[in-house]
Motif scaffolding. Sequence first.
Motif, short mmCIF file in Angstrom:
data_model
loop_
_atom_site.label_atom_id
_atom_site.label_comp_id
_atom_site.label_asym_id
_atom_site.label_seq_id
_atom_site.Cartn_x
_atom_site.Cartn_y
_atom_site.Cartn_z
N SER A 1 -39.46 -5.37 -5.01
CA SER A 1 -39.86 -4.74 -3.75
C SER A 1 -40.95 -5.53 -3.04
O SER A 1 -40.93 -5.67 -1.81
N ALA B 1 -33.67 -3.25 -9.05
CA ALA B 1 -34.88 -2.53 -8.67
C ALA B 1 -34.68 -1.02 -8.72
O ALA B 1 -35.54 -0.29 -9.23
N GLY B 2 -33.57 -0.53 -8.20
CA GLY B 2 -33.35 0.91 -8.13
C GLY B 2 -32.98 1.54 -9.45
O GLY B 2 -33.40 2.67 -9.74
N ARG C 1 -31.04 -0.52 -3.00
CA ARG C 1 -32.06 0.11 -3.85
C ARG C 1 -32.20 1.59 -3.54
O ARG C 1 -32.25 2.43 -4.44
N ASP D 1 -38.82 -3.10 -10.40
CA ASP D 1 -38.78 -2.56 -9.05
C ASP D 1 -39.98 -3.04 -8.23
O ASP D 1 -39.84 -3.44 -7.07
N GLY E 1 -36.13 0.26 -12.29
CA GLY E 1 -37.46 0.68 -11.87
C GLY E 1 -38.59 -0.07 -12.55
O GLY E 1 -38.46 -1.23 -12.95
#
Length: 292
Positions: A127, A115-116, A173, A123, A119
């Motif tokens: 999230s 996710a980090g 993240r 992400d 993106g």
Amino acid sequence: MNATPPNVPEEKVSGPWRDAWKAFRKNKTAMVGLGIIVFFVLIALLAPFIAPYGFKEQELVNRLKAPSSAHWFGTDDLGRDLFTRVIYGARISLWVGFFSVIGSIVVGTFLGVLAGFYGKWIDMLISRMFDILLAFPSILLAIAIVAILGPSLQNALYAIAIVNVPTYGRLVRSKVLSLKSEEYVTAARAIGMKNSRILISHILPNSITPIIVQGTLGIATAIIEAAALGFLGLGAQPPDPEWGKMLSDSRQFISKAPWTVLFPGLSIMLTVLGFNLMGDGLRDILDPRMKN
């Protein structure tokens, strides 16, 4: 003719982890926590050699006997030695605590890095999944998972691991988001280093500190959640000596035989206290924001 250089005393090798250990040893509360943890780990490992009885052995003629030289912690409603069962209960509680946290860290770190670092829609998807899991109280979500999978110690471990994944995922993240904009990551990209190598060589090593701190504190939480599931009959099943289950089985004897509740309860309290003290000490040492 070359002169022989004088002998220069070698300086002691120093590093971030060695410095952290030196600082940790100076933290008295953290050392107390480490001592409590080592004590319970040794008890769990040496249970077959320490326990005077088998944890399944029943002596109905000695049921609900008060602590004595024959039974240090007394006996339960089935005449089983409480000292023996508390010792073997340390194995179950620590096993669930350690392995549920390891599972949460592995899955949470993987999802948090994806996710980090990448993106975009990845992400957003991960999230939102974290947000859904965090929308439920952790113990209620764990109860629901175990109710679906079926009551057992293994399913309780899976449930505890699942409900704690978002904690580590969001932590990683946020760390990755701050690290991927650092100059050394930009320089690694500029020389053509692949994303996988950047993650392994730069991102993950610099993300490990908050994971260690949160993981230590998470073990304490996992032990409490395992005890709660055991208390509700959703964790370890009889005759396994799990501390939460022992509390549940003894609650009707609180006034008549308080020792049946006292010793399992103290074991849970001391173990959780040990991990919390050590976790707080690690946070003070490893988190730069806590340093003066």
